[in-house]
Design a protein around this motif. Structure first.
Motif, PDB file in Angstrom:
ATOM      1  N   TYR A  92      86.255  40.592  50.166  1.00 45.81           N
ATOM      2  CA  TYR A  92      85.584  40.564  49.100  1.00 45.81           C
ATOM      3  C   TYR A  92      85.480  39.238  48.376  1.00 45.81           C
ATOM      4  CZ  TYR A  92      83.467  41.700  44.364  1.00 45.81           C
ATOM      5  OH  TYR A  92      82.406  41.808  43.283  1.00 45.81           O
TER       6      TYR A  92
ATOM      7  N   ARG B  46      82.154  36.590  48.229  1.00 50.02           N
ATOM      8  CA  ARG B  46      81.514  36.134  47.145  1.00 50.02           C
ATOM      9  C   ARG B  46      81.650  34.653  46.819  1.00 50.02           C
ATOM     10  NH1 ARG B  46      78.402  40.369  45.212  1.00 50.02           N
ATOM     11  NH2 ARG B  46      79.662  42.165  46.420  1.00 50.02           N
ATOM     12  N   ASN B  47      82.916  33.980  47.298  1.00 48.90           N
ATOM     13  CA  ASN B  47      82.963  32.517  46.957  1.00 48.90           C
ATOM     14  C   ASN B  47      82.049  31.807  48.080  1.00 48.90           C
ATOM     15  OD1 ASN B  47      84.772  33.167  44.923  1.00 48.90           O
ATOM     16  ND2 ASN B  47      86.554  32.960  46.115  1.00 48.90           N
TER      17      ASN B  47
ATOM     18  N   TRP C  45      72.969  37.674  40.126  1.00 48.11           N
ATOM     19  CA  TRP C  45      73.573  38.441  40.909  1.00 48.11           C
ATOM     20  C   TRP C  45      74.471  39.889  40.340  1.00 48.11           C
ATOM     21  CZ3 TRP C  45      76.330  33.818  43.783  1.00 48.11           C
ATOM     22  CH2 TRP C  45      75.490  33.217  44.752  1.00 48.11           C
TER      23      TRP C  45
ATOM     24  N   CYS D 185      82.622  45.008  39.726  1.00 49.46           N
ATOM     25  CA  CYS D 185      83.190  43.811  40.583  1.00 49.46           C
ATOM     26  C   CYS D 185      84.590  44.235  40.972  1.00 49.46           C
ATOM     27  CB  CYS D 185      83.104  42.501  39.885  1.00 49.46           C
ATOM     28  SG  CYS D 185      83.848  41.237  40.646  1.00 49.46           S
TER      29      CYS D 185
ATOM     30  N   ARG E 173      86.376  29.515  42.115  1.00 50.20           N
ATOM     31  CA  ARG E 173      85.177  29.794  41.444  1.00 50.20           C
ATOM     32  C   ARG E 173      84.757  28.898  40.529  1.00 50.20           C
ATOM     33  NH1 ARG E 173      85.212  34.356  39.074  1.00 50.20           N
ATOM     34  NH2 ARG E 173      87.295  34.983  40.022  1.00 50.20           N
TER      35      ARG E 173
END
Length: 190
Positions: free
Chosen positions: A62, A66-67, A90, A102, A129
């Motif tokens: 995941y 996402r990253n 998003w 999330c 992030r």
């Protein structure tokens, strides 16, 4: 001809990720994982050793997805306000096929307080992030898109916290109009 084991593992990790994302770690049973992955109980344990190992692989998967999307967006040519708007949206309008919320935020609440390995994984993920956001904000400030007094680290943390808050609000049942209000207020702070 049998499918390669790596294909099965990747497919199983993706299915498990969605199951954990929807229900959480504790509420996801081995039977839920078998149903989601199409694997038998012995195959789940032979391939992943235990539920925790499968969860960690799912969480890493995941995070990687996402990253990668965040890095690609932040390295692009859009103005910083449009980049940040995209990140916020998003969370405002996620893929309808995705569970609400999330997996990272859910895991921060559910497991991080009593699972040091997962807590460290989450800490590193947050750091990555923030690093990507901060670099894009620093570049935008250098190009004059943001004022010289802008604190890139503070703004990166603010964007991350806002996205997390939006995801929690969505999981809690907030409607699209409410999520847009939150996101637009955050954009107004830029």
């Amino acid at each position: 001809m049998a499918r390669p084991r790596t294909f099965e593992e990747e497919r199983a990790v993706e299915a498990a990720m969605r199951t954990f994302w929807k229900a959480g770690y504790e509420a996801t049973s081995t039977q839920n994982l078998c149903a989601a992955t199409g694997l038998g109980r012995s195959s789940v344990y032979n391939t992943f050793a235990c539920k925790h190992t499968l969860f960690e692989r799912s969480l890493r998967h995941y995070m990687d997805l996402r990253n990668a999307a965040l890095a690609e967006l932040m390295e692009g040519d859009l103005p910083i306000r449009e980049k940040i708007r995209t990140v916020l949206w998003w969370a405002v309008a996620p893929d309808p096929a995705d569970p609400p919320g999330c997996l990272v935020v859910n895991t921060l609440v559910e497991l991080a307080p009593h699972d040091p390995e997962i807590a460290e994984l989450l800490r590193r993920d947050t750091g990555e992030r923030v690093r990507v956001l901060r670099a894009a904000i620093e570049d935008a400030r250098a190009r004059g898109e943001l004022g010289p007094g802008t604190d890139p680290l503070a703004l990166a943390h603010f964007v991350g916290a806002t996205v997390s808050g939006l995801r929690v609000a969505a999981r809690g049942g907030a409607d699209r109009a409410t999520l847009e209000l939150i996101a637009n207020t955050a954009l107004g702070a830029l």
